[in-house]
Design an enzyme around this catalytic site. Sequence first.
Site: not given
Length: 132
Positions: A45, A47
């Site tokens: 992701k 992140k």
Amino acid sequence: MKRIITYGTFDLLHYGHINLLKMAKKLGDYLIVALSTDEFTRDSKHKNCYFPYDKRRQLLESIRYVDLVIPEENWEQKVIDVQLYKIDIFVIGDDWTGKFDFLMDYCEVIYLPRTPEISTTQIKVELNNHQL
Ligand code: C2G
């Protein structure tokens, strides 16, 4: 007993997440949350989580709507999870509309309305601005 599953990072847990979990639980009797691991969040992701997996899991397990928390380690595990946990309904926020329609071969797929005015990203930005 109707079994529901949903997936997410749930980092910096906020009321948008709670709204989603509340709506999800209303659709059945047993709600499983597949919680993105730190590694999956970072590598897939792109992140970084503020809270590590075990703290995010602790928070989710304290929510009355959540019955079980399992790890989400990759994008591909959903079909196996749905079969393994005998899931009746897969739910996720409508920011993902259409992305998981392939699960319709295995269970009902419902995209629930996202709480528009809040996001973890926005929280981080606003906190950052206040520090300036
Ligand atoms: N959500 C919401 N309202 C918000 C923010 C999030 O309803 N204001 C919902 C999302 O739509 C999602 C869930 O809360 O259903 C978790 O959100 P995230 O932690 O951002 O999860 P996401 O990054 O979308 O990961 O394989 C699926 C992914 O793991 C989903």
